[in-house]
Scaffold this motif. Structure first.
Motif, PDB file in Angstrom:
ATOM      1  N   LYS A   1      45.315  46.067  29.885  1.00  0.00           N
ATOM      2  CA  LYS A   1      45.229  47.309  29.120  1.00  0.00           C
ATOM      3  C   LYS A   1      44.052  47.267  28.141  1.00  0.00           C
ATOM      4  N   TYR A   2      43.854  46.112  27.506  1.00  0.00           N
ATOM      5  CA  TYR A   2      42.734  45.966  26.574  1.00  0.00           C
ATOM      6  C   TYR A   2      41.405  46.191  27.307  1.00  0.00           C
ATOM      7  N   LEU A   3      41.248  45.531  28.445  1.00  0.00           N
ATOM      8  CA  LEU A   3      40.018  45.697  29.222  1.00  0.00           C
ATOM      9  C   LEU A   3      39.826  47.143  29.665  1.00  0.00           C
ATOM     10  N   LYS A   4      40.933  47.786  30.001  1.00  0.00           N
ATOM     11  CA  LYS A   4      40.897  49.162  30.525  1.00  0.00           C
ATOM     12  C   LYS A   4      40.761  50.212  29.424  1.00  0.00           C
ATOM     13  N   ASN A   5      41.541  50.068  28.362  1.00  0.00           N
ATOM     14  CA  ASN A   5      41.617  51.113  27.344  1.00  0.00           C
ATOM     15  C   ASN A   5      40.649  50.928  26.186  1.00  0.00           C
ATOM     16  N   VAL A   6      40.351  49.683  25.854  1.00  0.00           N
ATOM     17  CA  VAL A   6      39.480  49.412  24.703  1.00  0.00           C
ATOM     18  C   VAL A   6      38.035  49.212  25.148  1.00  0.00           C
ATOM     19  N   ILE A   7      37.821  48.279  26.077  1.00  0.00           N
ATOM     20  CA  ILE A   7      36.456  48.019  26.555  1.00  0.00           C
ATOM     21  C   ILE A   7      36.028  49.044  27.596  1.00  0.00           C
ATOM     22  N   LYS A   8      37.013  49.578  28.334  1.00  0.00           N
ATOM     23  CA  LYS A   8      36.779  50.604  29.365  1.00  0.00           C
ATOM     24  C   LYS A   8      35.877  50.101  30.499  1.00  0.00           C
ATOM     25  N   LEU A   9      36.252  48.955  31.043  1.00  0.00           N
ATOM     26  CA  LEU A   9      35.532  48.410  32.194  1.00  0.00           C
ATOM     27  C   LEU A   9      36.013  49.073  33.481  1.00  0.00           C
ATOM     28  N   PRO A  10      35.213  49.037  34.531  1.00  0.00           N
ATOM     29  CA  PRO A  10      35.641  49.566  35.831  1.00  0.00           C
ATOM     30  C   PRO A  10      36.852  48.795  36.360  1.00  0.00           C
ATOM     31  N   PRO A  11      37.734  49.440  37.112  1.00  0.00           N
ATOM     32  CA  PRO A  11      38.955  48.789  37.612  1.00  0.00           C
ATOM     33  C   PRO A  11      38.701  47.491  38.368  1.00  0.00           C
ATOM     34  N   ALA A  12      37.657  47.446  39.196  1.00  0.00           N
ATOM     35  CA  ALA A  12      37.395  46.250  39.999  1.00  0.00           C
ATOM     36  C   ALA A  12      37.107  45.039  39.111  1.00  0.00           C
ATOM     37  N   ILE A  13      36.327  45.242  38.061  1.00  0.00           N
ATOM     38  CA  ILE A  13      36.016  44.142  37.140  1.00  0.00           C
ATOM     39  C   ILE A  13      37.264  43.738  36.353  1.00  0.00           C
ATOM     40  N   ASN A  14      38.030  44.727  35.912  1.00  0.00           N
ATOM     41  CA  ASN A  14      39.287  44.434  35.212  1.00  0.00           C
ATOM     42  C   ASN A  14      40.187  43.539  36.049  1.00  0.00           C
ATOM     43  N   LEU A  15      40.337  43.902  37.321  1.00  0.00           N
ATOM     44  CA  LEU A  15      41.227  43.161  38.214  1.00  0.00           C
ATOM     45  C   LEU A  15      40.718  41.736  38.451  1.00  0.00           C
ATOM     46  N   LEU A  16      39.393  41.585  38.575  1.00  0.00           N
ATOM     47  CA  LEU A  16      38.823  40.250  38.770  1.00  0.00           C
ATOM     48  C   LEU A  16      39.091  39.363  37.558  1.00  0.00           C
ATOM     49  N   ILE A  17      38.843  39.890  36.358  1.00  0.00           N
ATOM     50  CA  ILE A  17      39.051  39.101  35.140  1.00  0.00           C
ATOM     51  C   ILE A  17      40.522  38.747  34.971  1.00  0.00           C
ATOM     52  N   VAL A  18      41.406  39.717  35.219  1.00  0.00           N
ATOM     53  CA  VAL A  18      42.839  39.472  35.046  1.00  0.00           C
ATOM     54  C   VAL A  18      43.350  38.492  36.104  1.00  0.00           C
ATOM     55  N   ALA A  19      42.861  38.611  37.325  1.00  0.00           N
ATOM     56  CA  ALA A  19      43.267  37.663  38.374  1.00  0.00           C
ATOM     57  C   ALA A  19      42.836  36.248  38.001  1.00  0.00           C
ATOM     58  N   PHE A  20      41.624  36.108  37.496  1.00  0.00           N
ATOM     59  CA  PHE A  20      41.119  34.814  37.035  1.00  0.00           C
ATOM     60  C   PHE A  20      41.994  34.270  35.904  1.00  0.00           C
ATOM     61  N   TYR A  21      42.293  35.123  34.947  1.00  0.00           N
ATOM     62  CA  TYR A  21      43.105  34.735  33.792  1.00  0.00           C
ATOM     63  C   TYR A  21      44.534  34.354  34.193  1.00  0.00           C
ATOM     64  N   SER A  22      45.069  35.027  35.187  1.00  0.00           N
ATOM     65  CA  SER A  22      46.473  34.828  35.571  1.00  0.00           C
ATOM     66  C   SER A  22      46.763  33.441  36.124  1.00  0.00           C
ATOM     67  N   ILE A  23      45.732  32.753  36.625  1.00  0.00           N
ATOM     68  CA  ILE A  23      45.967  31.423  37.188  1.00  0.00           C
ATOM     69  C   ILE A  23      45.541  30.313  36.239  1.00  0.00           C
ATOM     70  N   PHE A  24      45.343  30.665  34.956  1.00  0.00           N
ATOM     71  CA  PHE A  24      45.187  29.632  33.936  1.00  0.00           C
ATOM     72  C   PHE A  24      46.456  28.789  33.932  1.00  0.00           C
ATOM     73  N   SER A  25      46.326  27.502  33.721  1.00  0.00           N
ATOM     74  CA  SER A  25      47.490  26.617  33.757  1.00  0.00           C
ATOM     75  C   SER A  25      48.567  27.034  32.758  1.00  0.00           C
ATOM     76  N   THR A  26      48.166  27.524  31.589  1.00  0.00           N
ATOM     77  CA  THR A  26      49.143  27.964  30.585  1.00  0.00           C
ATOM     78  C   THR A  26      50.001  29.101  31.114  1.00  0.00           C
ATOM     79  N   ASN A  27      49.388  30.093  31.733  1.00  0.00           N
ATOM     80  CA  ASN A  27      50.151  31.224  32.269  1.00  0.00           C
ATOM     81  C   ASN A  27      51.095  30.788  33.381  1.00  0.00           C
TER      82      ASN A  27
END
Length: 422
Positions: free
Chosen positions: A119-145
């Motif tokens: 939501k932050y990437l989408k609503n605050v930074i307003k990045l394109p959906p494809a970039i949002n999804l790439l960053i979130v997918a990358f973030y989702s497989i962090f060991s902490t998550n």
């Protein structure tokens, strides 16, 4: 009142089709992982094992007591609700169903925290959906998550609360509005109540409210909101310990001594392998002998430092991208809020050395800074297609390596629980 409730509901939960898809996707992925572990292994919760079954998390201790009051002052009350709800679902038994409920609570919360980043990437930074999804997918497989998605711990809920407040405060500042007194107090009590040092992060956005230092009225109002929040937090904190405030300094000093005097590993390697690395990229694992101080012996899994040069290169490249995003947007207030919040943890763990040898478990306090600053890096090059392609190529390579490494390490984790926790 009704409109505020609806706005709050939309802030936390999906409010568009793509947000719904993101949330459901992670609920399913993390849910499968957590459900399998909960139903087939006792590692998530075993009444005989209070702490350190894996990666120094205190599952049983946290679920039953909320943890030590000097570090987690109000989590006792919160985990009473969590435990009682899980027992209600399991019919009062601490069995596989009880573990499943705990795992699904964690699954939902971690999925919501990832949604907040999206939501932050989408609503605050307003990045394109494809970039949002790439960053979130990358973030989702962090060991902490991955680990927190099935772990009943303070860190699980802290990650959600911090990302939620980061998103909420960014929206308010972008609209040039102040953070309300009740919102600030609620954030201070909840965030600081689960981990006391994080309360500092609640006040950082207040410093960036419009014309705060140009108007005595606005400055006075900010001081009032801050003091009110602190007063509420202190009252609940002291009430938790029956107003025996002298115990705080004594217990805090003991905790600091216990978690800050480790010399077996070089400081630079603990910083790189544990603080900056272990909460993103799984390291090597070590099996240790543990006991619960009541005669029961068990095995614990901890992280070692990296044994190859490749993980160090991975972490270095990621940090370069993050710092690049920070300096490219240095004049942006929202970026400064993220970095100052991150810097608080750097001071606590890397400078003061508190828990540095196990700092991979503290990732929930700051790992959201990585995807947000990556998002701001993309934003700064929104008018440069070639640079966007270059960044995407780098992030794609990092994503593949992270996915492969963490998948292999998770197979080792399953080998461990297959051997000791069936």
């Amino acid at each position: 009142m009704k409109s505020k409730f609806i706005s709050f509901f939309k802030l936390i939960f999906p409010s568009s089709a793509i947000e719904g898809v993101v949330f459901i996707f992670f609920i399913i992925c993390y849910g499968i992982l957590g459900s399998y572990i909960a139903l087939n292994y006792r590692v998530i919760f075993d009444n005989r094992i209070p702490w350190d079954a894996y990666f120094s998390f205190d599952n049983r201790s946290i679920v039953m007591t909320g943890g030590s009051f000097e570090r987690h002052p109000l989590s006792y009350y919160f985990f009473n609700w969590v435990r009682e709800l899980a027992l209600l679902i399991s019919g009062g038994k601490m069995d596989a169903t009880f573990r499943l409920a705990l795992a699904w609570f964690s699954n939902i919360i971690i999925s919501l925290s990832i949604l907040q980043v999206f939501k932050y990437l989408k609503n605050v930074i307003k990045l394109p959906p494809a970039i949002n999804l790439l960053i979130v997918a990358f973030y989702s497989i962090f060991s902490t998550n991955i680990i927190l998605s099935f772990t009943p711990e303070n860190f699980t809920y802290t990650l959600f609360l911090l990302t939620l407040f980061q998103h909420y405060s960014a929206i308010k500042l972008k609209k040039e509005e102040k953070i309300s007194t009740m919102a600030l107090a609620l954030a201070g009590i909840s965030v600081g109540g689960l981990t006391v040092t994080n309360i500092v992060k609640v006040f950082i956005p207040v410093l960036f409210e419009k014309n705060l230092f140009r108007s005595w009225k606005k400055f006075g109002n900010a001081v009032f909101r801050t003091l009110f929040t602190l007063a509420c937090f202190v009252f609940f904190y002291l009430n938790r310990i029956d107003f025996k405030y002298q115990n705080i300094a004594e217990r805090t000093e003991k905790q600091y001594e216990k978690f800050s005097n480790v010399t077996s590993t070089p400081t630079w390697d603990m910083i790189s392998s544990y603080f900056f690395g272990g909460n993103i990229l799984f390291s090597n694992f070590i099996v240790r002998d543990r006991h619960n101080m009541n005669g029961f012996e068990y095995k614990g899994l901890v992280m070692d430092v990296y044994s190859s040069w490749i993980p160090y290169v991975f972490i270095s490249i990621l940090l370069i991208l993050v710092l690049w995003g920070y300096f490219r947007n240095f004049s942006t207030q929202l970026v400064q809020i993220i970095m100052i919040s991150f810097f608080v943890d750097i001071i606590i763990h890397c400078v003061m050395r508190f828990g540095l040898h196990t700092s991979y478990i503290y990732g929930a306090h700051f790992i959201f800074a990585y995807p947000l600053l990556l998002g701001w890096l993309y934003y700064s090059y929104r008018s440069f297609p070639k640079m966007l392609s270059f960044l995407t190529a780098i992030l794609g390579v990092l994503f593949i390596y992270l996915a492969v490494n963490n998948f292999i390490r998770m197979t080792e984790f399953f080998h461990f629980i297959n051997q000791y926790y069936q």
